[in-house]
Design an enzyme around this catalytic site. Structure first.
Site, mmCIF file in Angstrom:
data_model
loop_
_atom_site.group_PDB
_atom_site.id
_atom_site.type_symbol
_atom_site.label_atom_id
_atom_site.label_comp_id
_atom_site.label_asym_id
_atom_site.label_seq_id
_atom_site.Cartn_x
_atom_site.Cartn_y
_atom_site.Cartn_z
ATOM 1 N N ASP A 37 0.821 -1.225 0.000
ATOM 2 C CA ASP A 37 0.000 0.000 0.000
ATOM 3 C C ASP A 37 0.851 1.270 0.000
ATOM 4 O O ASP A 37 0.328 2.381 0.089
ATOM 5 C CB ASP A 37 -0.954 0.001 1.196
ATOM 6 C CG ASP A 37 -0.217 0.012 2.526
ATOM 7 O OD1 ASP A 37 1.040 0.009 2.512
ATOM 8 O OD2 ASP A 37 -0.886 0.039 3.578
ATOM 9 N N GLU A 39 3.249 2.094 2.253
ATOM 10 C CA GLU A 39 3.832 2.476 3.554
ATOM 11 C C GLU A 39 5.302 2.049 3.640
ATOM 12 O O GLU A 39 5.675 0.982 3.155
ATOM 13 C CB GLU A 39 3.077 1.789 4.699
ATOM 14 C CG GLU A 39 1.710 2.360 4.953
ATOM 15 C CD GLU A 39 0.984 1.575 6.045
ATOM 16 O OE1 GLU A 39 1.572 0.652 6.640
ATOM 17 O OE2 GLU A 39 -0.204 1.896 6.265
ATOM 18 N N LYS A 191 16.429 36.615 -13.099
ATOM 19 C CA LYS A 191 15.521 35.534 -13.497
ATOM 20 C C LYS A 191 14.119 35.841 -12.998
ATOM 21 O O LYS A 191 13.953 36.395 -11.923
ATOM 22 C CB LYS A 191 16.025 34.231 -12.856
ATOM 23 C CG LYS A 191 15.235 33.006 -13.195
ATOM 24 C CD LYS A 191 15.860 31.780 -12.567
ATOM 25 C CE LYS A 191 15.246 31.455 -11.220
ATOM 26 N NZ LYS A 191 15.838 30.280 -10.583
HETATM 27 C C1 R5P Z 1 15.679 28.965 -7.348
HETATM 28 O O1 R5P Z 1 15.643 30.085 -6.909
HETATM 29 C C2 R5P Z 1 16.800 28.010 -7.107
HETATM 30 O O2 R5P Z 1 17.941 28.643 -6.657
HETATM 31 C C3 R5P Z 1 17.098 27.204 -8.348
HETATM 32 O O3 R5P Z 1 17.587 28.056 -9.365
HETATM 33 C C4 R5P Z 1 15.865 26.508 -8.836
HETATM 34 O O4 R5P Z 1 15.167 25.949 -7.761
HETATM 35 C C5 R5P Z 1 16.196 25.439 -9.843
HETATM 36 O O5 R5P Z 1 15.012 24.817 -10.265
HETATM 37 P P1 R5P Z 1 14.776 24.452 -11.775
HETATM 38 O O6 R5P Z 1 15.905 23.568 -12.202
HETATM 39 O O7 R5P Z 1 13.463 23.733 -11.760
HETATM 40 O O8 R5P Z 1 14.723 25.731 -12.552
#
Ligand code: R5P
Length: 292
Positions: A37, A39, A191
């Site tokens: 299940d 667990e 970003k």
């Molecule tokens: C985000 O702020 C982290 O520092 C990483 O850049 C992020 O978590 C990476 O995740 P992914 O590979 O999904 O973009």
């Protein structure tokens, strides 16, 4: 012989072996059986010889399974120990440390309470996503960084005028530290992540001074690879030479690895907080230093 017994969860067996060796401690394994299940059934393979116990287990995918197993091992260790130190090299859920959108649960806070409730005396993590996560632990907590270990690895490679790059502002301090060890400069990209879809965009125009240079993208973790792929595509357009990736936690399976390489990354190097073929940097010595 030190005063510790190291107990390894099944997700960190190799790292546990190395850590026990560094500490001169005896090592106890735990046995895992998954019931039909779903667990988890955990059995400690022996009795701890010392009453200061270190439980080591990363909570990478399957995150919830590894987490419940870690908590179970700690609760059992507490029956034998006066002090139980949880070493969670990769702490899953660390990115859920704030309420980004109304109604979101701060799961990191819930998990911090669980660690305390099962009897953890102290917790050590490696390059946690943000120090905000640690503030929810009402026990002694510390973060150790793998950046010097990763940078040392890169200092042995033959690189052309290397430049360290953080894909986002959150990683600026890590990139700065990495660049300092390599005796070079660093830059930070901007970003943007859509909080609903998770999609990533790099918001930057032309960057001067990277043409012909080898770049090292430094990040705490790779999950879907979106951050590294978008950053690499952007940097490649700036006519850089090669792009390398240094990250503490590489969560990805083969497909992500392939996609990152396809975007133009020459080599990905990660640490053994998560086992895998890119995990070429051993972090056990750094963890051992943080324990003693
Ligand atoms: C985000 O702020 C982290 O520092 C990483 O850049 C992020 O978590 C990476 O995740 P992914 O590979 O999904 O973009």
């Amino acid at each position: 012989m030190t005063k510790f017994t190291v107990i390894s969860g099944t997700s960190s067996e190799e790292l546990a072996k190395k850590l026990a060796k560094k500490l001169g401690a005896n090592l106890l394994k735990s046995q895992l059986r998954i019931f039909p299940d779903g667990e988890s059934k955990i059995t400690l393979k022996g009795k701890p010889k010392k009453n200061k116990i270190i439980v080591i287990q990363s909570t990478y995918p399957p995150v919830d399974e590894n987490l419940i197993q870690t908590l179970s091992i700690i609760s059992k260790a507490k029956e034998f120990g006066t002090e139980v130190i949880a070493v969670i090299p990769y702490m899953g859920y660390a990115r859920q440390d704030r309420e980004f959108l109304p109604g979101e649960v701060i799961t990191m806070k819930v998990i911090a309470n669980l660690f305390k409730s099962v009897g953890t005396s102290r917790i050590i993590v490696v390059d946690i996503h943000s120090m905000i996560g640690l503030k929810y632990f009402n026990i002694k907590s510390s973060n150790v960084t793998a950046i010097p270990d990763l940078a040392k690895y890169f200092s042995k490679l033959k690189l052309t005028n290397p430049l360290v790059v953080s894909p986002d502002h959150g990683g600026k301090i890590r990139a700065e530290e990495f660049a300092k060890i390599l005796n070079t400069e660093f830059i930070t990209l901007e970003k943007q992540r859509d909080r609903k879809t998770g999609k990533v965009k790099i918001k930057a125009k032309k960057i001067d001074g990277i043409s012909g240079r080898d770049l090292i993208l430094v990040d705490d973790m790779i999950s879907t690879g979106g951050s590294i792929i978008k950053a690499t595509e952007f940097l490649k357009k700036q006519k850089c030479k090669r792009v390398f990736v240094a990250c503490t936690h590489a969560l990805f399976g083969n497909e992500v690895d392939k996609k990152i390489k396809k975007a133009g990354v020459t080599k990905i190097i990660s640490t053994n907080t998560i086992p895998g073929k890119t995990a070429l940097v051993d972090i056990s010595g750094t963890i051992a230093k943080a324990i003693i």
